[in-house]
Design an enzyme around this catalytic site. Structure first.
Site, mmCIF file in Angstrom:
data_model
loop_
_atom_site.group_PDB
_atom_site.id
_atom_site.type_symbol
_atom_site.label_atom_id
_atom_site.label_comp_id
_atom_site.label_asym_id
_atom_site.label_seq_id
_atom_site.Cartn_x
_atom_site.Cartn_y
_atom_site.Cartn_z
ATOM 1 N N SER A 1 0.835 -1.215 0.000
ATOM 2 C CA SER A 1 0.000 0.000 0.000
ATOM 3 C C SER A 1 0.866 1.259 0.000
ATOM 4 C CB SER A 1 -0.880 0.043 1.260
ATOM 5 O OG SER A 1 -1.795 -1.012 1.265
ATOM 6 N N ILE A 2 0.437 2.243 -0.779
ATOM 7 C CA ILE A 2 1.132 3.535 -0.784
ATOM 8 C C ILE A 2 1.108 4.128 0.634
ATOM 9 C CG2 ILE A 2 0.967 5.912 -1.638
ATOM 10 C CD1 ILE A 2 -0.034 4.698 -4.321
ATOM 11 N N ASP B 1 -14.417 2.310 8.455
ATOM 12 C CA ASP B 1 -14.956 2.337 7.100
ATOM 13 C C ASP B 1 -15.306 3.805 6.868
ATOM 14 O OD1 ASP B 1 -16.680 2.469 4.933
ATOM 15 O OD2 ASP B 1 -17.587 0.526 5.345
ATOM 16 N N TYR C 1 -9.967 3.804 -16.300
ATOM 17 C CA TYR C 1 -9.967 4.450 -14.979
ATOM 18 C C TYR C 1 -11.370 5.007 -14.674
ATOM 19 C CZ TYR C 1 -7.686 6.533 -10.918
ATOM 20 O OH TYR C 1 -7.309 6.851 -9.639
ATOM 21 N N LYS D 1 -11.612 11.282 -8.556
ATOM 22 C CA LYS D 1 -10.344 11.946 -8.220
ATOM 23 C C LYS D 1 -10.415 13.446 -8.539
ATOM 24 C CE LYS D 1 -7.787 8.511 -6.643
ATOM 25 N NZ LYS D 1 -7.649 8.327 -5.186
ATOM 26 N N THR E 1 -0.290 -2.102 -6.625
ATOM 27 C CA THR E 1 -0.918 -2.351 -5.319
ATOM 28 C C THR E 1 -2.211 -3.129 -5.543
ATOM 29 O OG1 THR E 1 -2.243 -0.358 -5.436
ATOM 30 C CG2 THR E 1 -0.073 -0.130 -4.411
HETATM 31 P P1 NAP Z 1 -4.397 -0.191 -1.582
HETATM 32 O O1 NAP Z 1 -3.191 -0.691 -0.907
HETATM 33 O O2 NAP Z 1 -5.406 -1.208 -2.041
HETATM 34 O O3 NAP Z 1 -5.070 0.904 -0.655
HETATM 35 C C1 NAP Z 1 -6.413 1.330 -0.828
HETATM 36 C C2 NAP Z 1 -7.003 1.411 0.542
HETATM 37 O O4 NAP Z 1 -8.325 1.972 0.524
HETATM 38 C C3 NAP Z 1 -7.130 0.029 1.174
HETATM 39 O O5 NAP Z 1 -6.584 0.049 2.476
HETATM 40 C C4 NAP Z 1 -8.638 -0.149 1.183
HETATM 41 O O6 NAP Z 1 -9.127 -1.065 2.128
HETATM 42 C C5 NAP Z 1 -9.063 1.253 1.487
HETATM 43 N N1 NAP Z 1 -10.519 1.406 1.394
HETATM 44 C C6 NAP Z 1 -11.342 1.111 0.374
HETATM 45 N N2 NAP Z 1 -12.616 1.359 0.717
HETATM 46 C C7 NAP Z 1 -12.582 1.838 1.997
HETATM 47 C C8 NAP Z 1 -13.561 2.265 2.921
HETATM 48 N N3 NAP Z 1 -14.868 2.283 2.615
HETATM 49 N N4 NAP Z 1 -13.161 2.668 4.152
HETATM 50 C C9 NAP Z 1 -11.866 2.664 4.505
HETATM 51 N N5 NAP Z 1 -10.879 2.264 3.672
HETATM 52 C C10 NAP Z 1 -11.252 1.845 2.429
HETATM 53 O O7 NAP Z 1 -4.008 0.633 -2.897
HETATM 54 P P2 NAP Z 1 -3.121 1.948 -3.126
HETATM 55 O O8 NAP Z 1 -2.777 1.901 -4.566
HETATM 56 O O9 NAP Z 1 -2.075 2.057 -2.112
HETATM 57 O O10 NAP Z 1 -4.202 3.125 -2.970
HETATM 58 C C11 NAP Z 1 -4.051 4.190 -2.070
HETATM 59 C C12 NAP Z 1 -4.466 5.499 -2.717
HETATM 60 O O11 NAP Z 1 -3.525 5.842 -3.719
HETATM 61 C C13 NAP Z 1 -5.838 5.490 -3.369
HETATM 62 O O12 NAP Z 1 -6.462 6.727 -3.156
HETATM 63 C C14 NAP Z 1 -5.473 5.348 -4.830
HETATM 64 O O13 NAP Z 1 -6.480 5.826 -5.696
HETATM 65 C C15 NAP Z 1 -4.240 6.205 -4.872
HETATM 66 N N6 NAP Z 1 -3.382 6.038 -6.053
HETATM 67 C C16 NAP Z 1 -2.902 4.814 -6.367
HETATM 68 C C17 NAP Z 1 -2.093 4.682 -7.477
HETATM 69 C C18 NAP Z 1 -1.567 3.330 -7.885
HETATM 70 O O14 NAP Z 1 -1.157 3.176 -9.033
HETATM 71 N N7 NAP Z 1 -1.533 2.346 -7.017
HETATM 72 C C19 NAP Z 1 -1.760 5.804 -8.255
HETATM 73 C C20 NAP Z 1 -2.251 7.049 -7.887
HETATM 74 C C21 NAP Z 1 -3.060 7.160 -6.771
HETATM 75 P P3 NAP Z 1 -9.726 -2.464 1.512
HETATM 76 O O15 NAP Z 1 -8.591 -3.226 0.949
HETATM 77 O O16 NAP Z 1 -10.391 -3.079 2.687
HETATM 78 O O17 NAP Z 1 -10.742 -2.096 0.462
#
Ligand code: NAP
Length: 256
Positions: free
Chosen positions: A19-20, A65, A156, A163, A194
């Site tokens: 996770s980021i 949540d 997306y 976003k 991720t």
């Molecule tokens: P990640 O590890 O899957 O993290 C996403 C998190 O959001 C998870 O902990 C997830 O929990 C949580 N979440 C979803 N629904 C939720 C809710 N109702 N209440 C509380 N938590 C909830 O993926 P990530 O890529 O690190 O994403 C983190 C952020 O970075 C996101 O905003 C994503 O859009 C952004 N981002 C990601 C990328 C990329 O390429 N990875 C690029 C730019 C921006 P669950 O697993 O339980 O759903």
């Protein structure tokens, strides 16, 4: 003295070690911040517990949540009781139903649109409102976003629209909270492998595309997002608010 010594922070969005949020939390911790973590439901509790174990046994961990106002209220009550104040908040949470991240945007259902915006954009408003009364010495709120908010990135879809709302929300929050010395910024990350990213159809192609077309000819590393997160949390960024900072190996400047 480290950059964030004496600062208290809370991190929303650690699902696992990829996770980021985990990359940024580790960087904040290394710089001396004392952190609390939230997890969504019992399913993720163990993962988060195992990771934050490295920070010492008394790390505050709370269920949240972000679509549930009573859970958000419970989080800030517990943080107030444990820390007494708060300086940093990381919003690294997003979700859209899987079928909305495949196929055509035109087919997005009302429900998928609602859920994506509730979890991924409105939540920043709710969390900022909960955190602000504890940020009595000023603060830094950082949210994760992606370039699909301003340009079309195939698949997306509704997440790009959510976003865009998150980024606009960041600016309005920055305006409201600025007089309290609370800064609100977004990091727009290039693609990182991720759990959430793997839910986007064609994600592997996206990684290859960035490697081929970004000025730096590579993808961003999680620790680089950690470093930017630390900068935004630190006094070095004291005059920066309402911004979207691109940490994407330069991809955003390209026209072709
Ligand atoms: P990640 O590890 O899957 O993290 C996403 C998190 O959001 C998870 O902990 C997830 O929990 C949580 N979440 C979803 N629904 C939720 C809710 N109702 N209440 C509380 N938590 C909830 O993926 P990530 O890529 O690190 O994403 C983190 C952020 O970075 C996101 O905003 C994503 O859009 C952004 N981002 C990601 C990328 C990329 O390429 N990875 C690029 C730019 C921006 P669950 O697993 O339980 O759903």
């Amino acid at each position: 003295m480290s950059l964030l010594t004496g600062k208290f922070g809370i991190v929303f969005g650690v699902a696992n070690k990829r996770s980021i949020a985990w990359a940024i939390a580790q960087a904040w911790h290394r710089e001396g911040a004392k952190l609390a973590f939230t997890y969504q439901g019992e399913r993720l509790k163990e993962n988060v517990e195992e990771l934050v174990g490295a920070f010492g046994g008394d790390t505050l961990m709370l269920p949240c949540d972000v679509t549930k106002d009573e859970e958000i209220a419970g989080v800030f009550k517990a943080v107030g009781e444990k820390f007494g104040k708060l300086h940093l908040l990381l919003h690294s949470v997003a979700f859209a139903p899987k079928d909305a991240l495949e196929g055509e945007f035109v087919n997005t259902s009302r429900e998928a649109f609602r859920v994506a915006h509730d979890v991924s954009a409105y939540s920043l408003v709710a969390l900022a409102r909960g955190a602000a009364p504890l940020m009595t010495e000023g603060g830094s709120i950082v949210a994760m976003t992606y370039y699909g908010s301003e340009k079309v990135v195939p698949h997306y879809n509704v997440m790009g629209v959510a976003k865009a709302a998150l980024e606009a929300g960041t600016r309005y929050l920055a305006y409201d909270l600025g007089p309290k010395k609370i800064r609100v910024n977004c990091i727009s990350a290039g693609p990182v492998n991720t759990l959430a990213a793997r839910g986007i159809a064609g994600f592997t192609e996206m990684l290859k595309h960035y490697e081929a077309h970004s000025p730096l000819k590579r993808n961003v590393l999680p620790e680089e997002l950690g470093a930017t997160g630390t900068f935004l949390a630190s006094d070095g960024a004291a005059a920066i608010t309402g911004q979207v900072i691109y940490v994407d190996c330069g991809y955003q400047i390209m026209g072709m």
